[in-house]
Scaffold this active site. Structure first.
Site, PDB file in Angstrom:
ATOM      1  N   PRO A  75     -76.565 -33.282  30.432  1.00  0.00           N
ATOM      2  CA  PRO A  75     -76.875 -34.704  30.285  1.00  0.00           C
ATOM      3  C   PRO A  75     -77.437 -35.264  31.585  1.00  0.00           C
ATOM      4  O   PRO A  75     -76.872 -35.058  32.649  1.00  0.00           O
ATOM      5  CB  PRO A  75     -75.514 -35.334  29.962  1.00  0.00           C
TER       6      PRO A  75
ATOM      7  N   THR B  96     -79.243 -38.910  33.042  1.00  0.00           N
ATOM      8  CA  THR B  96     -79.718 -40.277  32.827  1.00  0.00           C
ATOM      9  C   THR B  96     -81.205 -40.356  33.133  1.00  0.00           C
ATOM     10  O   THR B  96     -81.634 -39.975  34.214  1.00  0.00           O
ATOM     11  CB  THR B  96     -78.937 -41.256  33.720  1.00  0.00           C
TER      12      THR B  96
ATOM     13  N   GLN C 121     -73.883 -37.902  24.558  1.00  0.00           N
ATOM     14  CA  GLN C 121     -72.835 -38.099  25.556  1.00  0.00           C
ATOM     15  C   GLN C 121     -72.425 -39.576  25.522  1.00  0.00           C
ATOM     16  O   GLN C 121     -73.215 -40.453  25.853  1.00  0.00           O
ATOM     17  CB  GLN C 121     -73.296 -37.723  26.955  1.00  0.00           C
TER      18      GLN C 121
ATOM     19  N   HIS D 103     -67.874 -38.538  28.205  1.00  0.00           N
ATOM     20  CA  HIS D 103     -68.124 -38.453  29.650  1.00  0.00           C
ATOM     21  C   HIS D 103     -66.875 -38.922  30.398  1.00  0.00           C
ATOM     22  O   HIS D 103     -66.611 -40.104  30.518  1.00  0.00           O
ATOM     23  CB  HIS D 103     -69.323 -39.335  30.004  1.00  0.00           C
ATOM     24  N   GLY D 104     -66.128 -37.939  30.905  1.00  0.00           N
ATOM     25  CA  GLY D 104     -64.911 -38.238  31.660  1.00  0.00           C
ATOM     26  C   GLY D 104     -65.011 -37.808  33.107  1.00  0.00           C
ATOM     27  O   GLY D 104     -63.998 -37.478  33.738  1.00  0.00           O
ATOM     28  N   ALA D 105     -66.244 -37.820  33.657  1.00  0.00           N
ATOM     29  CA  ALA D 105     -66.486 -37.251  34.984  1.00  0.00           C
ATOM     30  C   ALA D 105     -67.077 -38.272  35.953  1.00  0.00           C
ATOM     31  O   ALA D 105     -67.360 -39.410  35.587  1.00  0.00           O
ATOM     32  CB  ALA D 105     -67.439 -36.049  34.852  1.00  0.00           C
ATOM     33  N   HIS D 106     -67.207 -37.847  37.221  1.00  0.00           N
ATOM     34  CA  HIS D 106     -68.069 -38.460  38.254  1.00  0.00           C
ATOM     35  C   HIS D 106     -67.683 -39.873  38.681  1.00  0.00           C
ATOM     36  O   HIS D 106     -68.453 -40.554  39.338  1.00  0.00           O
ATOM     37  CB  HIS D 106     -69.535 -38.470  37.798  1.00  0.00           C
TER      38      HIS D 106
ATOM     39  N   TYR E 128     -66.856 -42.429  36.519  1.00  0.00           N
ATOM     40  CA  TYR E 128     -67.101 -43.448  35.506  1.00  0.00           C
ATOM     41  C   TYR E 128     -65.778 -43.823  34.835  1.00  0.00           C
ATOM     42  O   TYR E 128     -64.715 -43.384  35.261  1.00  0.00           O
ATOM     43  CB  TYR E 128     -68.168 -42.965  34.520  1.00  0.00           C
TER      44      TYR E 128
END
Length: 363
Positions: free
Chosen positions: A26, A28, A103, A170-173, A175
């Protein structure tokens, strides 16, 4: 170059069959005016599917919450027009035999006050803290947390209804979901806070709610990372035991596949073992995993500078050793829609170096 055969074996799990081990990561892109993906977005994904990408994970797309995304050209996943746009994306990808999952995303406290598309919407997070720990807004109430859980579930239901092949959460980075995981941004003392396991509660409720909507046979992929956008050295888990404690509630909630985001796939996650984050996740949970991080390139993606192509031998060796099941490719595929097909055909000399100019257009 080592034989690429391991990359092109069929992938079979309980809920998902793919023709090979490649995944489009994924990324952006921001080419969806008014937050609606158009024909050019559909064509962009179709090009990857017709060039043998095994599974496409779309760019992050915002759930039905006024502060879910930050920008008027980031796609959303709610409302008739946006969902119609995504339905067209699915149709184009399926028409050439591809598979695709959206995502589902909420940016949480990484949104700035006054950002489009809803300038009046304040950023939200578990404790109202930025990634640097500064107070920006009030913490989410339990009622507001429940509304967010329902928004994810609705997006999952819509994904299934319009024909997607699964979803990725999306459970990362750093966010929203990750802000609940991370002790720096989650100071709550209710059931959504506390220790490492307590801080998984929000994600668990989202996964469970999505599972109720989509049924037992629809794949739920969960993406997580140790690193955050403002802190590449951050760790949710500092040992394999901690990682196991973190992952177990997510497994029990219903995750089918873990997408383990690292900046460089070849780096070991813990001392004393060569396994990366995906390798450890597979070993600890028994679940299929996707590995990612600078595949095919010599510079990490977080700098977004140019990067040269590099040998795939180390990657292929890890796939052959079954350290991980699937490989997500980011910038290489952004640069070159034919990357997977070229690798399959043995045309490694035709692979393109990454040029950051490619970020400015959908190719």
């Amino acid at each position: 170059m080592a034989s690429t055969k391991p990359l092109f074996q069929t992938f079979n799990s309980e809920n998902l069959t793919l023709p090979n081990r490649t995944v489009m990561a994924p990324m952006t892109r921001g080419f969806s005016p008014d937050n609606i993906p158009g024909e050019d977005v559909a064509a962009y994904y179709r090009r990857r599917a017709e060039n043998e990408v095994g599974l496409i994970v779309t760019e992050g797309t915002g759930i039905n919450h006024p502060a879910s995304v930050s920008g008027a050209s980031i796609p959303v996943f709610h409302g008739e027009a946006a969902l119609k746009g995504w339905e067209n994306v699915v149709k184009e990808v399926h028409s050439v035999g591809g598979k695709i999952v959206p995502q589902l995303w909420h940016v949480g406290m990484t949104r700035s006050k006054g950002d489009l598309p809803n300038e009046e919407a304040l950023p939200v997070g578990p404790s109202g803290l930025s990634l640097d720990g500064e107070k920006v807004t009030e913490p989410l109430t339990e009622e507001e947390v429940g509304q967010l859980v329902e928004a994810y579930a609705q997006a999952a239901a819509d994904a299934k209804r319009i024909g997607f092949d699964g979803i990725e959460l999306h459970g990362a980075h750093g966010y929203l979901i990750d802000q609940f995981f991370w002790e720096q941004t989650n100071k709550r003392t209710d059931r959504y806070g506390g220790d490492l396991v307590g801080r998984t509660r929000f994600a668990v409720e989202i996964i469970e709610a999505c599972r109720r909507e989509v049924g037992p046979d629809f794949p739920i992929i969960f993406r997580f990372s140790q690193w955050k956008m403002n802190d590449f050295k951050a760790k949710l888990a500092t040992t394999p035991d901690e990682l196991e404690r973190f992952l177990q509630p997510l497994v029990e909630a219903g995750v089918d596949i873990f997408h383990c985001s690292t900046r460089r796939f070849w780096e070991a996650e813990f001392e004393g073992s060569d396994l990366n984050l995906a390798g450890w996740t597979k070993k600890l949970t028994g679940k299929p995993v996707i590995s990612v991080g600078s595949v095919g390139l010599d510079g990490e993606f977080t700098s977004f500078a140019g990067a040269e192509t590099t040998s795939l031998d180390g990657l292929i060796e890890k796939v052959e050793n079954e350290e991980f099941d699937l490989v997500a490719i980011g910038r290489s595929l952004l640069m070159d829609p034919e990357w997977v097909k070229k690798v399959h055909d043995g045309r490694e000399n035709d692979l393109l170096a990454f040029d950051k100019e490619s970020l400015k257009k959908l190719t």
